[in-house]
Design a protein around this motif. Structure first.
Motif, mmCIF file in Angstrom:
data_model
loop_
_atom_site.group_PDB
_atom_site.id
_atom_site.type_symbol
_atom_site.label_atom_id
_atom_site.label_comp_id
_atom_site.label_asym_id
_atom_site.label_seq_id
_atom_site.Cartn_x
_atom_site.Cartn_y
_atom_site.Cartn_z
ATOM 1 N N VAL A 171 -19.517 -0.406 -39.574
ATOM 2 C CA VAL A 171 -18.255 -0.620 -40.282
ATOM 3 C C VAL A 171 -17.883 -2.093 -40.152
ATOM 4 C CG1 VAL A 171 -15.795 -0.060 -40.393
ATOM 5 C CG2 VAL A 171 -17.459 1.735 -39.855
ATOM 6 N N THR A 172 -17.900 -2.818 -41.275
ATOM 7 C CA THR A 172 -17.639 -4.260 -41.244
ATOM 8 C C THR A 172 -16.305 -4.653 -41.883
ATOM 9 O OG1 THR A 172 -18.915 -4.487 -43.293
ATOM 10 C CG2 THR A 172 -20.083 -4.865 -41.213
ATOM 11 N N ARG A 173 -15.643 -3.717 -42.515
ATOM 12 C CA ARG A 173 -14.310 -4.001 -43.070
ATOM 13 C C ARG A 173 -13.523 -2.706 -43.154
ATOM 14 N NH1 ARG A 173 -11.841 -3.576 -47.848
ATOM 15 N NH2 ARG A 173 -13.785 -3.025 -48.932
ATOM 16 N N ILE A 174 -12.242 -2.794 -42.809
ATOM 17 C CA ILE A 174 -11.329 -1.648 -42.903
ATOM 18 C C ILE A 174 -10.112 -2.085 -43.695
ATOM 19 C CG2 ILE A 174 -9.844 -0.060 -41.638
ATOM 20 C CD1 ILE A 174 -11.810 -0.232 -39.299
ATOM 21 N N ASP A 175 -9.766 -1.319 -44.685
ATOM 22 C CA ASP A 175 -8.586 -1.579 -45.502
ATOM 23 C C ASP A 175 -7.649 -0.383 -45.347
ATOM 24 O OD1 ASP A 175 -6.680 -2.295 -47.309
ATOM 25 O OD2 ASP A 175 -8.012 -2.405 -49.052
ATOM 26 N N GLY A 176 -6.578 -0.555 -44.569
ATOM 27 C CA GLY A 176 -5.663 0.556 -44.324
ATOM 28 C C GLY A 176 -6.101 1.409 -43.147
ATOM 29 N N PRO A 177 -5.678 2.679 -43.113
ATOM 30 C CA PRO A 177 -6.015 3.557 -41.980
ATOM 31 C C PRO A 177 -7.499 3.898 -41.958
ATOM 32 C CG PRO A 177 -4.903 4.808 -43.705
ATOM 33 C CD PRO A 177 -4.825 3.363 -44.095
ATOM 34 N N SER A 178 -8.007 4.192 -40.760
ATOM 35 C CA SER A 178 -9.423 4.517 -40.617
ATOM 36 C C SER A 178 -9.620 5.429 -39.417
ATOM 37 C CB SER A 178 -10.255 3.239 -40.451
ATOM 38 O OG SER A 178 -11.603 3.550 -40.148
ATOM 39 N N TYR A 179 -10.560 6.349 -39.550
ATOM 40 C CA TYR A 179 -10.886 7.272 -38.468
ATOM 41 C C TYR A 179 -11.619 6.555 -37.349
ATOM 42 C CZ TYR A 179 -13.328 11.159 -36.130
ATOM 43 O OH TYR A 179 -13.841 12.023 -35.201
ATOM 44 N N ARG A 180 -12.452 5.572 -37.687
ATOM 45 C CA ARG A 180 -13.262 4.863 -36.702
ATOM 46 C C ARG A 180 -12.915 3.373 -36.736
ATOM 47 N NH1 ARG A 180 -15.821 5.758 -32.987
ATOM 48 N NH2 ARG A 180 -18.028 5.493 -33.410
ATOM 49 N N PRO A 181 -13.134 2.636 -35.634
ATOM 50 C CA PRO A 181 -12.734 1.229 -35.569
ATOM 51 C C PRO A 181 -13.728 0.293 -36.234
ATOM 52 C CG PRO A 181 -13.741 1.875 -33.506
ATOM 53 C CD PRO A 181 -13.677 3.117 -34.342
ATOM 54 N N LEU A 182 -13.285 -0.919 -36.459
ATOM 55 C CA LEU A 182 -14.171 -1.971 -36.931
ATOM 56 C C LEU A 182 -15.319 -2.136 -35.935
ATOM 57 C CD1 LEU A 182 -14.248 -4.185 -39.223
ATOM 58 C CD2 LEU A 182 -13.347 -5.767 -37.489
ATOM 59 N N GLY A 183 -16.538 -2.219 -36.451
ATOM 60 C CA GLY A 183 -17.706 -2.339 -35.587
ATOM 61 C C GLY A 183 -18.327 -1.028 -35.179
ATOM 62 N N ALA A 184 -17.734 0.102 -35.572
ATOM 63 C CA ALA A 184 -18.346 1.405 -35.264
ATOM 64 C C ALA A 184 -19.741 1.463 -35.873
ATOM 65 C CB ALA A 184 -17.484 2.533 -35.811
ATOM 66 N N MET A 185 -20.669 2.081 -35.162
ATOM 67 C CA MET A 185 -22.063 2.094 -35.601
ATOM 68 C C MET A 185 -22.602 3.520 -35.718
ATOM 69 S SD MET A 185 -23.683 -1.122 -33.440
ATOM 70 C CE MET A 185 -23.119 -0.523 -31.842
ATOM 71 N N MET A 186 -23.546 3.676 -36.634
ATOM 72 C CA MET A 186 -24.259 4.938 -36.820
ATOM 73 C C MET A 186 -25.712 4.604 -37.118
ATOM 74 S SD MET A 186 -23.558 8.060 -39.553
ATOM 75 C CE MET A 186 -24.193 7.215 -41.007
ATOM 76 N N ALA A 187 -26.616 5.402 -36.597
ATOM 77 C CA ALA A 187 -28.029 5.242 -36.916
ATOM 78 C C ALA A 187 -28.447 6.324 -37.898
ATOM 79 C CB ALA A 187 -28.877 5.345 -35.655
ATOM 80 N N VAL A 188 -29.185 5.934 -38.915
ATOM 81 C CA VAL A 188 -29.802 6.877 -39.844
ATOM 82 C C VAL A 188 -31.315 6.723 -39.677
ATOM 83 C CG1 VAL A 188 -30.032 7.632 -42.227
ATOM 84 C CG2 VAL A 188 -27.867 6.615 -41.456
#
Length: 306
Positions: free
Chosen positions: A28-45
């Motif tokens: 996650v590199t940008r958040i506009d408004g409310p978000s479930y996870r913070p900036l910088g949250a990571m996921m592997a696919v």
């Protein structure tokens, strides 16, 4: 001190999975408004379709996986936007905000392995990602966010819990933090307490004397909690804990027990400034008499101070 092997709530687990298998790092590199996870949250696919970690409440992960597979095939990083400003009108975020996700195919394994080693050593570190080239590097520190075309993810050590005591309160609290995925160890002089905790998967140690083991070194991301009904165990353990960098040190018991504890610590030569670090009674909810409610109350108190 261990973390459950399949714990995907830990910030390092997406990195760990990509160090062992081919795949894409989603950040996650940008958040506009409310978000479930913070900036910088990571996921592997991973290339077999598995996902480790989450970037939303579950509303975009499947679509992220599709874009990740394309990025993996093309071998180039790509950014995907959801919610506000997104071209995907059929995919909405319930929170009403917007997310930008950077997909980095096959980040360098040697960098990820080194990052895991630093995290295991409880070092503050950061992962720097070149959004244009898709390369990654470790930097000593830095705030999460953009710097030109480089996006940095600050990675702090996990909160660690050193739990001392015996009986249902100690067992329940140790089980709660273990289930939540935090590194933790339960130290008790009572074998029955240790047996029950071990059966729940907790790491345990037999406490043979009322003292803080010399080989344990809580750092500034650590909490030391005491759950004894026999308060004679507490003063020497607390006195040693106060010589560590632990940010939270506390013990269960009544206000009267807390006052007696302070008097005993004073007799041991503990200074007034150090005494002020000892919390007790612990927990956000006063006068709790249920082990489960106490465990939740104390964990909430620790997290509130972290």
């Amino acid at each position: 001190m261990s973390v459950p092997a399949l714990d995907a709530s830990s910030v390092i687990e997406p990195i760990r999975s990509l160090s062992e298998a081919r795949g894409v790092l989603a950040v996650v590199t940008r958040i506009d408004g409310p978000s479930y996870r913070p900036l910088g949250a990571m996921m592997a696919v991973l290339d077999d379709g598995r996902r480790v970690g989450t970037l939303s409440s579950g509303c975009v992960e499947a679509d992220i996986a599709l874009h990740a597979m394309k990025a993996l095939e093309n071998g180039t990083p790509v950014s995907v936007v959801y919610g506000k400003g997104s071209p995907f009108a059929d995919i909405t975020l319930p929170c009403g905000g917007g997310l930008e996700i950077l997909l980095v195919p096959e980040p360098e394994t040697d960098v990820l392995i080194a990052l895991i080693a630093q995290h295991s050593a409880r070092q503050h570190t950061a992962l720097e990602i070149d959004a244009r080239r898709g390369t990654v590097a470790i930097v000593p520190s830095g705030e999460t966010g953009w710097r030109g075309e480089m996006f940095t993810v600050a990675i702090d050590p996990e909160l660690a819990f050193y739990v001392f005591g015996k009986g249902p309160e100690a067992i329940t609290f140790a089980g709660l933090v273990h289930a939540a995925g935090y590194p933790s160890v339960l130290l008790s002089p009572e074998e029955e307490t240790l047996e029950i905790a071990r059966a729940a998967g907790c790491e345990t140690r037999h406490l043979t004397a009322a003292k803080f083991p010399a080989d344990l070194h809580p750092d500034e991301m650590s909490a030391v909690l005491l759950f004894f009904h026999d308060h004679d165990w507490e003063p020497p353990i607390l006195a040693s804990a106060l010589e560590t960098e632990a940010f939270y040190i506390g013990a269960q018991g009544s206000q009267r027990a807390a006052e007696m504890r302070r008097n005993e610590l004073t007799l041991l030569g503990v200074s007034a400034d150090a005494l002020a670090r000892v919390r007790g009674p612990i927990g956000l909810i006063p006068s709790v008499r249920d082990a489960r409610k106490l465990a939740v109350s104390v964990l909430a108190d620790v997290l509130n101070e972290a």
